[in-house]
Structure formats: structure tokens, C-alpha cells
Motif scaffolding. Structure first.
Motif, mmCIF file in Angstrom:
data_model
loop_
_atom_site.group_PDB
_atom_site.id
_atom_site.type_symbol
_atom_site.label_atom_id
_atom_site.label_comp_id
_atom_site.label_asym_id
_atom_site.label_seq_id
_atom_site.Cartn_x
_atom_site.Cartn_y
_atom_site.Cartn_z
ATOM 1 N N ARG A 92 -70.035 -45.235 -95.068
ATOM 2 C CA ARG A 92 -70.144 -45.761 -93.703
ATOM 3 C C ARG A 92 -71.425 -46.546 -93.526
ATOM 4 O O ARG A 92 -71.453 -47.581 -92.844
ATOM 5 C CB ARG A 92 -70.074 -44.611 -92.693
ATOM 6 N N ARG A 93 -72.468 -46.094 -94.168
ATOM 7 C CA ARG A 93 -73.747 -46.811 -94.096
ATOM 8 C C ARG A 93 -73.653 -48.159 -94.820
ATOM 9 O O ARG A 93 -74.184 -49.171 -94.344
ATOM 10 C CB ARG A 93 -74.842 -45.939 -94.702
ATOM 11 N N LEU A 94 -72.962 -48.190 -95.965
ATOM 12 C CA LEU A 94 -72.770 -49.459 -96.666
ATOM 13 C C LEU A 94 -72.019 -50.454 -95.789
ATOM 14 O O LEU A 94 -72.337 -51.646 -95.762
ATOM 15 C CB LEU A 94 -71.998 -49.232 -97.964
ATOM 16 N N VAL A 95 -70.993 -49.975 -95.098
ATOM 17 C CA VAL A 95 -70.224 -50.841 -94.210
ATOM 18 C C VAL A 95 -71.118 -51.428 -93.121
ATOM 19 O O VAL A 95 -71.046 -52.621 -92.802
ATOM 20 C CB VAL A 95 -69.054 -50.063 -93.581
ATOM 21 N N ALA A 96 -71.993 -50.595 -92.569
ATOM 22 C CA ALA A 96 -72.880 -51.061 -91.507
ATOM 23 C C ALA A 96 -73.913 -52.060 -92.022
ATOM 24 O O ALA A 96 -74.260 -53.025 -91.331
ATOM 25 C CB ALA A 96 -73.582 -49.868 -90.855
ATOM 26 N N ASP A 191 -73.424 -46.472 -84.520
ATOM 27 C CA ASP A 191 -74.236 -46.686 -83.318
ATOM 28 C C ASP A 191 -75.167 -47.880 -83.447
ATOM 29 O O ASP A 191 -75.778 -48.299 -82.460
ATOM 30 C CB ASP A 191 -75.057 -45.432 -83.011
ATOM 31 N N THR A 192 -75.282 -48.425 -84.653
ATOM 32 C CA THR A 192 -76.242 -49.515 -84.880
ATOM 33 C C THR A 192 -75.581 -50.802 -85.351
ATOM 34 O O THR A 192 -76.262 -51.810 -85.523
ATOM 35 C CB THR A 192 -77.288 -49.097 -85.924
ATOM 36 N N ALA A 193 -74.267 -50.782 -85.571
ATOM 37 C CA ALA A 193 -73.576 -51.949 -86.125
ATOM 38 C C ALA A 193 -72.342 -52.257 -85.285
ATOM 39 O O ALA A 193 -71.779 -51.370 -84.629
ATOM 40 C CB ALA A 193 -73.177 -51.682 -87.572
ATOM 41 N N PRO A 194 -71.893 -53.513 -85.301
ATOM 42 C CA PRO A 194 -70.656 -53.854 -84.584
ATOM 43 C C PRO A 194 -69.445 -53.231 -85.253
ATOM 44 O O PRO A 194 -69.521 -52.799 -86.411
ATOM 45 C CB PRO A 194 -70.617 -55.392 -84.680
ATOM 46 N N GLU A 221 -62.246 -45.840 -82.899
ATOM 47 C CA GLU A 221 -62.349 -47.096 -82.156
ATOM 48 C C GLU A 221 -63.316 -48.076 -82.817
ATOM 49 O O GLU A 221 -63.206 -49.285 -82.603
ATOM 50 C CB GLU A 221 -62.773 -46.825 -80.712
ATOM 51 N N HIS A 222 -64.242 -47.579 -83.578
ATOM 52 C CA HIS A 222 -65.195 -48.465 -84.265
ATOM 53 C C HIS A 222 -64.520 -49.202 -85.417
ATOM 54 O O HIS A 222 -65.059 -50.201 -85.909
ATOM 55 C CB HIS A 222 -66.381 -47.641 -84.796
ATOM 56 N N TYR A 223 -63.361 -48.706 -85.830
ATOM 57 C CA TYR A 223 -62.630 -49.281 -86.962
ATOM 58 C C TYR A 223 -61.232 -49.663 -86.481
ATOM 59 O O TYR A 223 -60.280 -48.889 -86.636
ATOM 60 C CB TYR A 223 -62.567 -48.273 -88.109
ATOM 61 N N PRO A 224 -61.073 -50.845 -85.869
ATOM 62 C CA PRO A 224 -59.806 -51.189 -85.205
ATOM 63 C C PRO A 224 -58.608 -51.306 -86.135
ATOM 64 O O PRO A 224 -57.470 -51.299 -85.666
ATOM 65 C CB PRO A 224 -60.116 -52.539 -84.543
#
Length: 416
Positions: A92-96, A191-194, A221-224
Motif C-alpha cells: 500500500r505504501r508503494l502504491v502511494a 490518508d496522504t495520497a489520492p 473507496e480509496h481503490y475505486p
């Protein structure tokens, strides 16, 4: 950081959870091979497997180390990422951090809430135990398996012993304890990335009492374009407890990633990027060569018996090779396994060719030569300086003339 690579094509970085190593994700190999065209990078996180803990003392340190590894190995090449348990936190951090580079995210029994007391998870449940399951089983294996398995069967125990327990033995316990003191990120990636618009999969076990499934739902919701798959009769090791359904979910996700990225140029040769075919007048289909490729013990036993002219045995090739081998090469055509060679390493500069075998229906087509070529390339890539082989006299021309070995003095003592 130790990374085991398999195949060629679109990169997929696979990140295991805390307290194990990359082998816990190897049950996905058949899925990748069937899909085709994926370069799998199985990571050993610092302090686990073959990666020293170094100065990693927090999850933020771990994520930074993973980012450096990705940049070093892939540069700006797009890639997909699979994270299991704690590895999903890092994914998840890599994605952000790399939203324009990550093609897709799969979180398998993923950690979405770092603090255990704050997770929404069901109580510990055991749905089924096979009678006599633990008779004669190593107590450490029995304890590790039963404390997490929801459906406890001999098949599941064998999978745990093969894919999970060996990694447990590699863990730097002091390093892992230090990590546990600073387990949560300073800020959650979502919380820090679109929002991430790429294909995503959240695969969960319905009875997973470690991370549950509700916390994954809360981040949906963060991953449509995420699918949430919750499998019954599965706990935290959902890949082992429901392998067919879990594999199908991952295969569907890979299809969505491929649809979004387009086909790869060459998916026929995951290890060597080369095709060995019969002459055009008698062409019988391309052969695919895979370094450390997937195989079943039964098919290697059958091929070995055919090649070396003995009865079919019941050898546990997977276990032997994982313990003792640098790697192996698998060759397949549309009908199945047609070639195999084992490469044993001494942990330093020497590698040894063993058990070279080609199916009789595909002999005299150069398959054996290509098996040795791939073995040679991969041994060199692993840092070996010398590749050794011994053989019966009738194979002298094959190894000397076709494969490039040179004669040398050697000795042998028969031990039994």
C-alpha cells in the motif's frame, strides 16, 4: 535485499508478511505460469529469509528499503504488486509513493490497521480437524499450523510445512521485535495520497482472526477498481486453506491488470527469452524454459524414470530442491513437461549440474542443450564462477561438444 526472480514479462513484486519469507507466496506460481508473461520478484524482507535486517527498525524504514529495492531493480518500469499480511502494508505504501508506476495492487489477508487492538477481526475459530492429524508431527510445525489454520487437514499441514515453516526458521527474532515496537506507519498511505485507480484485489479469509476483512472494506473507496473477495473456511493463510478459489481470484486480478496494460511482447519463455523448436518440416510446438519453474513431483519422477531407465519412484523433488538446490530449469510444451535439470550450489562459486532429462518424444531437438544454457546463465547470475558436471561415457559428445564443458581432472569415492 534478497529477491528471487522467476519468469520474464511485466514485473510483479511479491511481498510476504512478518515472521515468514517469500516462500509463503509460492503457491501462486501456477497462477502466474498459466496467465503467462509475468516477471515475478519474490522479496525477502529485511530480517526474514535471506535478507539481513540491517538498520531497519520500523515499518517506515521497511517501506523505504522496499522503495529503494524497486527503484534499483526496476527503475521507472511499471509493475504490479502483491502483498500478503504485513507485506500488504508495504505494498500500500508503494502504491502511494509510486502511483504512476504501479499497475495494480493485490492485498492478500492484508494488514490495513497496524495496531492489533484496533482491528476488526472475528474471534479465533476452528471449523474442522482431521482425526490423528498431528500424530508424529514435529511439535514446532504442529504448533505453528494449528494456531492459525481454520480447517486443519493433512493437505493443509503439508502446505504449511512446505511454504510457511521454513521461512519461520529464518527470522531474525530480535530484529522482528524491534520492528514490532514501531509497527505502524507515521501516516497511513491512503490518508496522504489520492485514490488509486488501478486494478486492485483485497482477498480475505472469512475466519481470519489476525486481520479480519472489515478493515479492508473500510479502505475500499480509496481503490475505486478494487474487488473484495472474502472466502469462507479460510483464516489468515487463505492461500493455503482455499488454494483454488484464491488462485482464481488472483488470476482474475491479473487479467484486469493485463487488460489495462496490454499484452506483453513475448510470453513464451519466462526464464530465457528463447524458444527451442523442432525443424519446420517436423515442428511440434514451442518449448518454454523456466528457471525455478513450477512442477509436480509426479511429473518429474515420471520424466526421470524415462530418461534414466528405472522404475517410477515417489521422490519428494520439491522438498529436496528447496533445501539443496541453487535452482532448476523446467522445459514445457503444450502437452506438458519435456525437460528438466537440477543445479546444486555450494553457497559460494561452484554449481553442479544434476539429473538432466529430456522426454523421449522431444529428443534430438536441442532441448537438452538449451536446458544447460539456461542453467549456465542463471548460475552465473547467482555469482557462481564454475559449473561442474559428471556423466556416463556415451554423453561425452553432448556435454563437451554441444554444451561447451571442458575435460578436467576429478576424483570420486563410492560411499555406498
Amino acid at each position: 535485499m534478497h529477491v528471487e526472480e522467476r519468469g520474464t514479462g511485466t514485473p510483479v513484486v511479491l511481498i510476504h508478511g512478518a515472521g515468514v519469507d517469500h516462500r509463503i507466496l509460492l503457491p501462486l506460481e501456477p497462477v502466474f505460469e498459466e496467465s503467462g508473461g509475468w516477471r515475478r520478484l519474490y522479496v525477502d524482507l529485511p530480517g526474514m529469509g535471506r535478507s539481513p535486517v540491517g538498520d531497519v527498525a520500523s515499518s517506515d524504514d521497511m517501506a523505504d528499503a522496499m522503495l529503494r529495492e524497486v527503484r534499483e531493480r526496476l527503475g521507472d518500469e511499471p509493475f504490479a504488486v502483491v502483498g500478503n499480511s504485513y507485506g500488504a502494508m508495504i505494498a500500500r505504501r508503494l502504491v502511494a509513493e509510486l502511483p504512476g508506476q504501479v499497475l495494480g495492487l493485490a492485498a492478500i489477508a492484508g494488514v490495513f490497521v497496524a495496531t492489533h487492538a484496533e482491528r476488526t477481526a472475528p474471534p479465533r475459530t476452528v471449523l474442522h480437524v482431521e482425526p490423528g492429524l498431528l500424530d508424529g508431527v514435529d511439535p514446532a510445525v504442529a504448533e505453528g499450523y494449528t494456531e492459525i489454520a481454520v480447517v486443519q487437514t493433512r493437505e493443509g499441514l503439508a502446505s504449511y510445512e512446505r511454504y510457511v515453516h521454513p521461512g519461520v526458521l529464518t527470522v531474525d527474532t530480535a530484529g522482528l521485535a524491534r520492528l514490532g515496537e514501531r509497527y505502524a506507519f507515521a501516516a497511513e498511505p491512503e490518508d496522504t495520497a489520492p485514490p488509486f485507480a488501478g486494478p486492485a484485489l483485497f482477498l480475505c479469509g472469512r475466519q481470519d482472526d489476525v486481520v479480519g476483512y472489515a478493515d479492508a472494506w473500510d479502505r475500499l473507496e480509496h481503490y475505486p477498481h478494487a474487488s473484495l473477495v472474502v472466502l469462507d473456511r479460510a483464516g489468515h493463510n487463505v492461500l493455503l486453506e482455499q488454494p483454488e478459489q484464491a488462485g482464481a481470484a488472483v488470476a482474475e486480478w491479473l487479467g484486469r491488470v493485463r487488460e489495462a496494460t496490454g499484452p506483453v511482447a513475448d510470453v513464451t519463455s519466462p526464464a530465457a527469452a528463447a524458444v527451442d523448436e523442432a525443424p519446420s518440416s517436423e515442428r511440434r510446438g514451442a518449448v518454454q524454459y523456466t528457471w525455478r519453474g513450477h512442477f509436480e513431483d509426479e511429473e518429474v519422477n515420471a520424466l526421470h524414470a524415462e530418461a534414466f531407465e528405472h522404475d517410477v519412484l515417489d521422490d519428494a523433488w520439491h522438498d529436496q530442491l528447496e533445501r539443496h538446490s541453487l535452482g532448476w530449469v523446467v522445459a514445457r510444451d503444450a502437452r506438458g513437461l519435456v525437460g528438466f535439470v537440477n543445479v546444486v550450489g555450494d553457497g559460494s562459486v561452484h554449481a553442479f549440474v544434476e539429473d538432466t532429462a529430456v522426454a523421449s518424444r522431444r529428443r534430438r531437438e536441442g532441448i537438452g542443450v538449451r536446458l544447460i544454457e539456461v542453467a549456465r546463465e542463471q548460475a552465473a547470475a547467482a555469482g557462481c564462477e564454475w559449473l561442474h558436471v559428471d556423466f556416463d561415457p556415451h554423453l561425452r559428445s553432448f556435454y563437451y561438444d554441444a554444451c561447451g564443458f571442458t575435460p578436467t581432472d576429478a576424483g570420486l569415492i563410492r560411499l555406498r
